[in-house]
Design a protein around this motif. Sequence first.
Motif, short mmCIF file in Angstrom:
data_model
loop_
_atom_site.label_atom_id
_atom_site.label_comp_id
_atom_site.label_asym_id
_atom_site.label_seq_id
_atom_site.Cartn_x
_atom_site.Cartn_y
_atom_site.Cartn_z
N ARG A 133 83.24 5.97 63.34
CA ARG A 133 83.50 7.40 63.29
C ARG A 133 82.22 8.13 63.67
O ARG A 133 81.12 7.61 63.53
CB ARG A 133 83.95 7.80 61.88
N PRO A 134 82.29 9.38 64.10
CA PRO A 134 81.11 10.09 64.58
C PRO A 134 80.14 10.57 63.49
O PRO A 134 79.02 10.95 63.78
CB PRO A 134 81.69 11.29 65.33
N GLY A 135 80.53 10.52 62.22
CA GLY A 135 79.70 11.05 61.15
C GLY A 135 78.34 10.41 61.03
O GLY A 135 77.33 11.09 60.82
N VAL A 136 78.27 9.09 61.20
CA VAL A 136 76.98 8.41 61.05
C VAL A 136 76.03 8.77 62.18
O VAL A 136 74.82 8.91 61.97
CB VAL A 136 77.16 6.87 60.92
N VAL A 137 76.55 8.99 63.37
CA VAL A 137 75.71 9.41 64.50
C VAL A 137 75.18 10.82 64.25
O VAL A 137 74.01 11.11 64.48
CB VAL A 137 76.50 9.32 65.83
N TRP A 138 76.04 11.70 63.73
CA TRP A 138 75.62 13.06 63.39
C TRP A 138 74.51 13.01 62.35
O TRP A 138 73.50 13.69 62.48
CB TRP A 138 76.81 13.86 62.86
N LEU A 139 74.69 12.19 61.32
CA LEU A 139 73.72 12.08 60.24
C LEU A 139 72.37 11.58 60.76
O LEU A 139 71.32 12.13 60.43
CB LEU A 139 74.27 11.14 59.18
N ALA A 140 72.40 10.57 61.60
CA ALA A 140 71.15 10.02 62.15
C ALA A 140 70.46 11.02 63.06
O ALA A 140 69.23 11.18 63.00
CB ALA A 140 71.44 8.73 62.91
N SER A 141 71.21 11.74 63.88
CA SER A 141 70.60 12.70 64.80
C SER A 141 70.03 13.91 64.07
O SER A 141 69.00 14.45 64.47
CB SER A 141 71.59 13.14 65.87
N ARG A 142 70.67 14.33 62.99
CA ARG A 142 70.19 15.51 62.25
C ARG A 142 68.98 15.21 61.36
O ARG A 142 68.24 16.11 61.01
CB ARG A 142 71.30 16.09 61.37
N THR A 143 68.81 13.95 60.96
CA THR A 143 67.73 13.63 60.03
C THR A 143 66.63 12.78 60.65
O THR A 143 65.60 12.57 60.03
CB THR A 143 68.29 12.85 58.81
N ASP A 144 66.87 12.29 61.86
CA ASP A 144 65.91 11.41 62.52
C ASP A 144 65.60 10.20 61.64
O ASP A 144 64.46 9.73 61.60
CB ASP A 144 64.64 12.17 62.89
N SER A 145 66.61 9.72 60.92
CA SER A 145 66.45 8.55 60.04
C SER A 145 66.87 7.29 60.78
O SER A 145 67.85 7.29 61.52
CB SER A 145 67.33 8.70 58.80
N PRO A 146 66.15 6.20 60.55
CA PRO A 146 66.56 4.93 61.18
C PRO A 146 67.81 4.38 60.52
O PRO A 146 68.09 4.65 59.36
CB PRO A 146 65.36 4.02 60.94
N MET A 147 68.56 3.58 61.29
CA MET A 147 69.75 2.93 60.76
C MET A 147 69.44 1.46 60.53
O MET A 147 68.75 0.83 61.32
CB MET A 147 70.92 3.06 61.74
N LEU A 148 69.95 0.95 59.42
CA LEU A 148 69.83 -0.46 59.09
C LEU A 148 71.24 -1.03 59.02
O LEU A 148 72.04 -0.62 58.19
CB LEU A 148 69.12 -0.64 57.74
N ARG A 149 71.54 -1.95 59.93
CA ARG A 149 72.87 -2.57 59.97
C ARG A 149 72.92 -3.74 58.99
O ARG A 149 72.05 -4.59 58.97
CB ARG A 149 73.19 -3.08 61.37
N VAL A 150 73.96 -3.74 58.16
CA VAL A 150 74.19 -4.79 57.19
C VAL A 150 75.51 -5.46 57.54
O VAL A 150 76.49 -4.77 57.86
CB VAL A 150 74.23 -4.20 55.75
#
Length: 176
Positions: A133-150
Amino acid sequence: MNLSIHLRTAISKIALRVLRVRATYSPRSIEMLRRGRVIVCANHVSLLDGVIVALASPAPLTFGVDTDFSRRSRLASFGMCLLAWLGFGAVVPIDAASPFGLRSLRKALDRGESVMVFPEGGISPNGEPQPERPGVVWLASRTDSPMLRVQIRGAERSRLFAKSGRDLWPRIEISF
């Protein structure tokens, strides 16, 4: 180390053993979680996934959880409150029709906390990866936070907690 961290560690080890979960970690993932302000993303294959991530994570997480599940299921609500009280993290209700949950996760990231989301938005009906879903991309782009895939493997085989499971109590692996 204070008493609450020791208690959390002991509960985590016991619960993961009872659930037959084996957790593995890369040095990079441990460093990211200890530093904070990371978006943890996991595949979603069973009702146990959030509990497994909470128990296995080396750091408390703020979980984005479906509103129906987090508020309307008494058992789920009790379990989430118990995990939060024990120091495993917090819960933020997420509703696809409303932006407030994602905004709360954004605020948690802005405070330096790490958050956990299931980017697929729901439990896989067959254990296979679903579109994100697009929410995680929005969250990452707005906070400049790295993503950790589990990656969670095995929970999709649970007859008790997954949609298409065939085993009563399967072995589960989680890789950070």
